[in-house]
Write an enzyme that holds these catalytic residues in place. Sequence first.
Site, short mmCIF file in Angstrom:
data_model
loop_
_atom_site.label_atom_id
_atom_site.label_comp_id
_atom_site.label_asym_id
_atom_site.label_seq_id
_atom_site.Cartn_x
_atom_site.Cartn_y
_atom_site.Cartn_z
N ASP A 67 0.83 -1.20 0.00
CA ASP A 67 0.00 0.00 0.00
C ASP A 67 0.87 1.26 0.00
OD1 ASP A 67 -2.49 -1.07 -0.13
OD2 ASP A 67 -3.00 -0.80 1.97
N LYS B 215 -3.07 3.39 -3.31
CA LYS B 215 -4.16 4.27 -3.72
C LYS B 215 -3.88 5.67 -3.17
CE LYS B 215 -7.27 0.37 -2.91
NZ LYS B 215 -8.30 -0.15 -2.00
N MET C 93 -7.89 9.88 7.85
CA MET C 93 -8.30 10.17 6.46
C MET C 93 -9.35 11.28 6.41
SD MET C 93 -8.61 6.19 5.19
CE MET C 93 -9.84 5.83 6.45
#
Length: 353
Positions: free
Chosen positions: A133, A155, A266
Site C-alpha cells: 500500500d 491508492k 483520512m
Amino acid sequence: MQLDLDLAGRTVLVVGGAASARLAVARFVQAGAAVSITATDAGCRSVERPKHLAGWRDVVDGMDLVVLVDADAEEERMIRAVAGRRTWILSEAPASAEPIGTVTLIGGGPGDDGLLTLAARDALARADIIYVDRLAPQQRLREFAPGAEIVDVGKTPGHHAIPQHEIERRMVASALEGRTVARLKGGDPYVFGRGGEEVAACRAAGVPVTVIPGVTSAIAVPAAAGIPVTYREVSRMFTVVSGHAPLDDAQLAHLAGLGGTIVVLMGVSNLPHLTAGLARFGMPADMPLAIIERGTQLSQRTTVTTVSDATEVSTRLRVSSPAVIVVGEVVRLMHHGEEADRISRDVIALAGE
C-alpha cells in the site's frame, strides 16, 4: 476466462474437485458470482456430484453458468443435455497440482519502519511476492524482503489506480500459484484498512491467510506529536473515526456529546464538514484540535488550532494527507513547561500534575 458476461449476482456451478477447481472458484467469487461446486471444503456452497441425468437436471436448473473443470465426457454430455438456453457452459483446464501458497496481511504501522513488529519483519523475509500500500513503510523494504517481487498497489485520495477487488484477485491468484504472499498495509489491517475484506477473499478461494497486527496510526501518530489519547481526569475514552466520507447528523451529534478524545483518520478533505457539524451539535468553539501530517516520519508537522478555526488554519497552511486529526482537551497536553502554564493551566492542574 474469456466470457462477455457480467457475473455480479449470477449463479455459477463449477464441476470439479476442490483442488482442481480452486482457480475457477476464486475468479468467479471475486467477480461477485454466487458459486456452487461439486466438491467439499472449497470455500463456497457444495453440491453432490450427480450420477444420472435427472440429478444433473436438478443441479444445473437455474444456473447462469456451468464451468467444466474436470468433468468426464459422459458428465459433459448429460450437463449439455439438461442445460437450458439461458445457461452458458464453459470448459477450463484444471488448476496446477502444486501446493497452495499462503497470504499474510501485515500491519506496517504509521510510516516509520522502526515500528514494524518482529512478526512483520519475519513475514516479509519469507515472502515471494509483496503487495504494498501507499502508506506502508517502504524505505527498507528491499532489505527486509530480499529477492521478493514487490508490487505497488497503492491508492491516493480519490484515485484508485488498482481497484480493491483487483488487489484481492491478484493476491489470491498468486497464492493459488503456490507463492508465499505478503500484503503490506499501513497502520493495522483491521483499522479502516479493508483487511477484513481481503481475509474474506482468501477464505472464499480456500487460501490459508493470517493477519499480523500493526501499530495503528490512531494512537501512534498522536503519541509521536506528544498527545496522549487518554489522560487521567482529562479523557477517559477515545473514539476512532474514519473521515473518508462525511458523517451524518446522528453521528456528529453522538461524537459531540460523547466526550473524551476524537481521533479522525483520512479526514483532511472533510475537515470543514466535521468541525461545522461538531460545533452545530454543541462542541465548544475553543475545543483544541490538532492536525498531524506525515506522523512518525522526519517530515512530520503538527498544527494546533481549535474547532472554530480549523478550516481557515488548515487552508492557509495547506494541510494535506496523510494526516491524523485529534479533537479534545488532550491536545493541550502536548505542550510543556512555561508554554503549558500559559496555554493550559487549568487542564494540567485538573490532571493532578
